[in-house]
Motif scaffolding. Structure first.
Motif, PDB file in Angstrom:
ATOM      1  N   TRP A 360      10.224 -11.906  16.694  1.00 31.28           N
ATOM      2  CA  TRP A 360       9.362 -12.208  15.536  1.00 31.28           C
ATOM      3  C   TRP A 360       9.630 -13.610  14.991  1.00 31.28           C
ATOM      4  O   TRP A 360       8.740 -14.283  14.492  1.00 31.28           O
ATOM      5  CB  TRP A 360       9.642 -11.154  14.469  1.00 31.28           C
ATOM      6  CG  TRP A 360       8.641 -11.014  13.382  1.00 31.28           C
ATOM      7  CD1 TRP A 360       7.302 -10.765  13.506  1.00 31.28           C
ATOM      8  CD2 TRP A 360       8.904 -11.065  11.970  1.00 31.28           C
ATOM      9  NE1 TRP A 360       6.725 -10.643  12.263  1.00 31.28           N
ATOM     10  CE2 TRP A 360       7.683 -10.829  11.312  1.00 31.28           C
ATOM     11  CE3 TRP A 360      10.057 -11.279  11.220  1.00 31.28           C
ATOM     12  CZ2 TRP A 360       7.570 -10.801   9.922  1.00 31.28           C
ATOM     13  CZ3 TRP A 360       9.961 -11.240   9.837  1.00 31.28           C
ATOM     14  CH2 TRP A 360       8.732 -11.012   9.205  1.00 31.28           C
ATOM     15  N   GLU A 361      10.889 -14.056  15.096  1.00 36.77           N
ATOM     16  CA  GLU A 361      11.288 -15.337  14.525  1.00 36.77           C
ATOM     17  C   GLU A 361      11.473 -16.431  15.580  1.00 36.77           C
ATOM     18  O   GLU A 361      11.984 -17.514  15.279  1.00 36.77           O
ATOM     19  CB  GLU A 361      12.581 -15.160  13.716  1.00 36.77           C
ATOM     20  CG  GLU A 361      12.373 -14.278  12.489  1.00 36.77           C
ATOM     21  CD  GLU A 361      13.677 -13.867  11.818  1.00 36.77           C
ATOM     22  OE1 GLU A 361      14.751 -14.133  12.409  1.00 36.77           O
ATOM     23  OE2 GLU A 361      13.623 -13.290  10.722  1.00 36.77           O
ATOM     24  N   THR A 362      11.036 -16.170  16.809  1.00 33.11           N
ATOM     25  CA  THR A 362      11.180 -17.156  17.877  1.00 33.11           C
ATOM     26  C   THR A 362      10.264 -18.354  17.635  1.00 33.11           C
ATOM     27  O   THR A 362       9.085 -18.192  17.301  1.00 33.11           O
ATOM     28  CB  THR A 362      10.856 -16.532  19.247  1.00 33.11           C
ATOM     29  OG1 THR A 362      11.838 -15.539  19.551  1.00 33.11           O
ATOM     30  CG2 THR A 362      10.856 -17.578  20.352  1.00 33.11           C
ATOM     31  N   ARG A 363      10.820 -19.551  17.780  1.00 35.58           N
ATOM     32  CA  ARG A 363      10.022 -20.778  17.668  1.00 35.58           C
ATOM     33  C   ARG A 363      10.106 -21.557  18.971  1.00 35.58           C
ATOM     34  O   ARG A 363      11.202 -21.731  19.529  1.00 35.58           O
ATOM     35  CB  ARG A 363      10.498 -21.645  16.501  1.00 35.58           C
ATOM     36  CG  ARG A 363       9.709 -22.956  16.386  1.00 35.58           C
ATOM     37  CD  ARG A 363      10.071 -23.743  15.148  1.00 35.58           C
ATOM     38  NE  ARG A 363       9.607 -23.118  13.931  1.00 35.58           N
ATOM     39  CZ  ARG A 363       8.347 -23.180  13.477  1.00 35.58           C
ATOM     40  NH1 ARG A 363       7.432 -23.819  14.182  1.00 35.58           N
ATOM     41  NH2 ARG A 363       8.015 -22.587  12.355  1.00 35.58           N
ATOM     42  N   GLN A 397       3.041 -24.543  17.571  1.00 32.29           N
ATOM     43  CA  GLN A 397       3.357 -23.298  16.875  1.00 32.29           C
ATOM     44  C   GLN A 397       3.363 -23.587  15.377  1.00 32.29           C
ATOM     45  O   GLN A 397       4.234 -24.305  14.876  1.00 32.29           O
ATOM     46  CB  GLN A 397       4.704 -22.731  17.320  1.00 32.29           C
ATOM     47  CG  GLN A 397       5.004 -21.376  16.685  1.00 32.29           C
ATOM     48  CD  GLN A 397       6.225 -20.685  17.252  1.00 32.29           C
ATOM     49  OE1 GLN A 397       6.831 -21.167  18.207  1.00 32.29           O
ATOM     50  NE2 GLN A 397       6.595 -19.556  16.668  1.00 32.29           N
ATOM     51  N   GLN A 399       3.717 -21.416  12.849  1.00 30.59           N
ATOM     52  CA  GLN A 399       4.719 -20.679  12.061  1.00 30.59           C
ATOM     53  C   GLN A 399       5.348 -19.589  12.909  1.00 30.59           C
ATOM     54  O   GLN A 399       4.884 -19.280  14.013  1.00 30.59           O
ATOM     55  CB  GLN A 399       4.070 -20.046  10.826  1.00 30.59           C
ATOM     56  CG  GLN A 399       3.073 -18.941  11.141  1.00 30.59           C
ATOM     57  CD  GLN A 399       2.482 -18.318   9.891  1.00 30.59           C
ATOM     58  OE1 GLN A 399       1.878 -19.005   9.086  1.00 30.59           O
ATOM     59  NE2 GLN A 399       2.659 -17.026   9.731  1.00 30.59           N
ATOM     60  N   THR A 400       6.424 -19.016  12.363  1.00 30.04           N
ATOM     61  CA  THR A 400       7.048 -17.838  12.960  1.00 30.04           C
ATOM     62  C   THR A 400       6.796 -16.668  12.021  1.00 30.04           C
ATOM     63  O   THR A 400       6.225 -16.822  10.946  1.00 30.04           O
ATOM     64  CB  THR A 400       8.558 -18.037  13.127  1.00 30.04           C
ATOM     65  OG1 THR A 400       9.142 -18.266  11.839  1.00 30.04           O
ATOM     66  CG2 THR A 400       8.860 -19.225  14.027  1.00 30.04           C
ATOM     67  N   PRO A 403       4.966 -15.125  15.273  1.00 34.51           N
ATOM     68  CA  PRO A 403       4.656 -16.382  15.946  1.00 34.51           C
ATOM     69  C   PRO A 403       3.153 -16.640  15.949  1.00 34.51           C
ATOM     70  O   PRO A 403       2.366 -15.796  16.389  1.00 34.51           O
ATOM     71  CB  PRO A 403       5.178 -16.157  17.373  1.00 34.51           C
ATOM     72  CG  PRO A 403       6.182 -15.066  17.244  1.00 34.51           C
ATOM     73  CD  PRO A 403       5.688 -14.184  16.138  1.00 34.51           C
ATOM     74  N   THR A 404       2.772 -17.794  15.410  1.00 37.67           N
ATOM     75  CA  THR A 404       1.357 -18.154  15.281  1.00 37.67           C
ATOM     76  C   THR A 404       1.137 -19.507  15.947  1.00 37.67           C
ATOM     77  O   THR A 404       1.809 -20.485  15.598  1.00 37.67           O
ATOM     78  CB  THR A 404       0.942 -18.209  13.805  1.00 37.67           C
ATOM     79  OG1 THR A 404       1.190 -16.932  13.205  1.00 37.67           O
ATOM     80  CG2 THR A 404      -0.531 -18.545  13.658  1.00 37.67           C
ATOM     81  N   PHE A 431       9.280 -13.181  23.167  1.00 38.80           N
ATOM     82  CA  PHE A 431       8.494 -12.607  22.069  1.00 38.80           C
ATOM     83  C   PHE A 431       8.465 -11.078  22.121  1.00 38.80           C
ATOM     84  O   PHE A 431       7.454 -10.455  21.770  1.00 38.80           O
ATOM     85  CB  PHE A 431       7.061 -13.149  22.065  1.00 38.80           C
ATOM     86  CG  PHE A 431       6.977 -14.616  21.806  1.00 38.80           C
ATOM     87  CD1 PHE A 431       7.363 -15.130  20.580  1.00 38.80           C
ATOM     88  CD2 PHE A 431       6.511 -15.493  22.776  1.00 38.80           C
ATOM     89  CE1 PHE A 431       7.293 -16.497  20.326  1.00 38.80           C
ATOM     90  CE2 PHE A 431       6.439 -16.852  22.542  1.00 38.80           C
ATOM     91  CZ  PHE A 431       6.830 -17.365  21.306  1.00 38.80           C
ATOM     92  N   THR A 434       7.131  -8.379  18.908  1.00 41.02           N
ATOM     93  CA  THR A 434       6.312  -9.035  17.882  1.00 41.02           C
ATOM     94  C   THR A 434       4.895  -9.281  18.364  1.00 41.02           C
ATOM     95  O   THR A 434       4.679  -9.603  19.535  1.00 41.02           O
ATOM     96  CB  THR A 434       6.934 -10.383  17.468  1.00 41.02           C
ATOM     97  OG1 THR A 434       6.118 -10.981  16.444  1.00 41.02           O
ATOM     98  CG2 THR A 434       7.013 -11.356  18.635  1.00 41.02           C
ATOM     99  N   ILE A 436       1.617 -11.680  18.588  1.00 42.33           N
ATOM    100  CA  ILE A 436       1.419 -13.136  18.629  1.00 42.33           C
ATOM    101  C   ILE A 436       0.002 -13.415  18.135  1.00 42.33           C
ATOM    102  O   ILE A 436      -0.949 -12.773  18.568  1.00 42.33           O
ATOM    103  CB  ILE A 436       1.589 -13.685  20.065  1.00 42.33           C
ATOM    104  CG1 ILE A 436       3.051 -13.558  20.512  1.00 42.33           C
ATOM    105  CG2 ILE A 436       1.135 -15.133  20.154  1.00 42.33           C
ATOM    106  CD1 ILE A 436       3.285 -14.010  21.948  1.00 42.33           C
TER     107      ILE A 436
END
Length: 449
Positions: A360-363, A397, A399-400, A403-404, A431, A434, A436
């Motif tokens: 969820w917080e992957t950048r 990207q 945002q996280t 991940p958007t 990912f 989460t 995407i």
């Protein structure tokens, strides 16, 4: 093209809940606050139809307006309905705008809400709406009797008095905290969701190590969300136990309707949702709908198949096929098999939660992403349609959590190609756990002079 051309992600903004009976002009007042009429009919993705949020700005300060919908004073079980809806609104808000029709005066329904507002301790701004002239303004003064302080006479329709009301709202709302792009520190928030009687409360009791939640074979025992601080895997977590979603919200009635809204609220408050499924029963429409709600809300997801001690070989055979068929949209979600009552394999939940939150917080850096997109487009270009071929020119990207990604393109990409891009993103960067979100911006061709 630089990242400055993108909409920059912003930090958390204070939340204002707008509550009141039907026909007090609430929606019109919301339009007045946010400054655009079309907002009332434009649902924001990821929120329920009955509670819609909008961005607003006044005197250079940003805040979020949550329109909660009205209550029917003639409905059966009035007190329960008023309390349930108001508590949902108040629980997610930093301040409340309570709208009363000045031409009608104080009603029993208004007084019932006042009790809830006082108990909440949240700041309240009282709006006396439909004050279109001096005579009505004098009538609005009677609303002092509600005990909520000064009533602000306004006309949502004409805008009269809205400036003073908005100034009072800013005074009631906390300043938005300085945001450095980091996620808030504190116990991770986990919503335990699922249809009634699948073992949500049993799981929470087992995790907490004591009987904190009433458990009964009768479905729907839990009505209010219950927040519990639990030590698990050497860390502290906040678990939110919710009432089961039994029906579609539009079809549910009485306390079930509000239980559904509370569950939606719990999902929104959480960072990761643990979807509990009764493995001994066939996957139902309700199961699929709840999973879809979590996905659309953008929360990390873990699917826990409970009551595994009741699953025999035949059931496992059919369950695998149900998963392949019904949960194809969330193949990325970690799955665990547990027996909540006995505690069998419940310890595996921590690893699944960590996996989902990490995804969820992957950048992905802009350099990595565009190197990946360059290879992807070269190997698998978008199909030619009408003699034209859309191309991905650049991606970033935005945002996280979740991940958007924003893809800048030379033409509109087909949904099937976007799904292909998402699948390859997962293969390349992980990912797990989460959803995407992919959005595209078509670059307009410059006209030759």
């Amino acid at each position: 093209m630089t990242d400055t051309e993108l909409d920059q992600p912003t930090g958390p903004t204070p939340v204002l809940a707008v509550i009141g009976r039907p026909n007090v002009g609430k929606s019109t007042l919301v339009n007045r606050i946010i400054g655009r009429r079309e907002a009332v009919v434009e649902d924001v993705p990821g929120v329920t139809r009955d509670r819609v949020s909008y961005d607003a700005t006044w005197n250079g300060r940003n805040f979020t307006v949550v329109d909660t919908g009205g209550w029917d004073p003639d409905a059966r079980g009035l007190a329960e309905r008023i309390a349930a809806q108001a508590e949902i609104a108040v629980s997610v808000a930093d301040a409340v705008l309570f709208v009363v029709d000045a031409t009608v005066g104080i009603t029993d329904a208004d007084e019932a809400v006042v009790k809830i507002l006082r108990a909440s301790g949240k700041p309240v701004v009282l709006a006396a709406n439909k004050v279109d002239d001096q005579r009505t303004e004098a009538e609005a003064a009677s609303l002092w009797n509600l005990g909520l302080g000064e009533p602000y006479p306004v006309s949502a329709l004409h805008g009269r008095g809205s400036g003073d009301m908005l100034d009072a709202i800013l005074d009631a709302l906390p300043e938005a905290p300085e945001w450095d792009g980091e996620l808030p520190v504190g116990p991770r928030r986990v919503a335990i969701v699922g249809k009634p009687n699948v073992g949500k409360s049993s799981l929470l009791n087992k995790l907490a190590g004591e009987e904190r939640v009433v458990v009964d074979d009768a479905s729907g025992t839990t009505v209010d969300p219950v927040d519990e601080i639990v030590e698990l895997g050497g860390r502290t977590w906040t678990f939110i136990d919710t009432a089961g979603i039994r029906k579609r919200v539009r079809e549910a009635s009485g306390h079930e309707y509000y239980a559904s809204l509370r569950t939606s609220s719990a999902i929104e408050r959480a960072e990761v949702a643990v979807m509990i499924v009764d493995a001994s029963q066939s996957l139902s429409e309700q199961d699929i709908r709840i999973v879809q709600s979590i996905r659309e809300t953008g929360r990390a997801l873990v699917i826990a198949f409970n009551k595994w001690d009741l699953v025999d070989e035949d059931r496992r055979f059919y369950l695998e096929r149900e998963i392949d068929r019904e949960l194809v949209q969330v193949q990325w979600a970690p799955r665990i098999n547990i027996a909540a009552r006995t505690g069998w394999h419940v310890d595996r939940l921590v690893r699944a939660l960590d996996t989902a939150l990490e995804g969820w917080e992957t950048r992905v850096s802009t350099g990595q992403l565009n190197a990946f997109l360059g290879r992807l487009v070269a190997e698998h270009p978008h199909p030619v349609r009408g003699g034209k071929q859309a191309k991905i020119l650049f991606g970033t990207q935005a945002q996280t959590a979740p991940p958007t990604f924003v893809l800048f393109t030379s033409g509109k990409l087909e949904e099937t190609y976007l799904r292909f891009v998402e699948r390859r993103l997962r293969e390349e960067f992980g990912f797990a756990g989460t959803p995407i979100h992919l959005t595209q911006r078509v670059r307009e061709k410059r006209k030759r002079r």
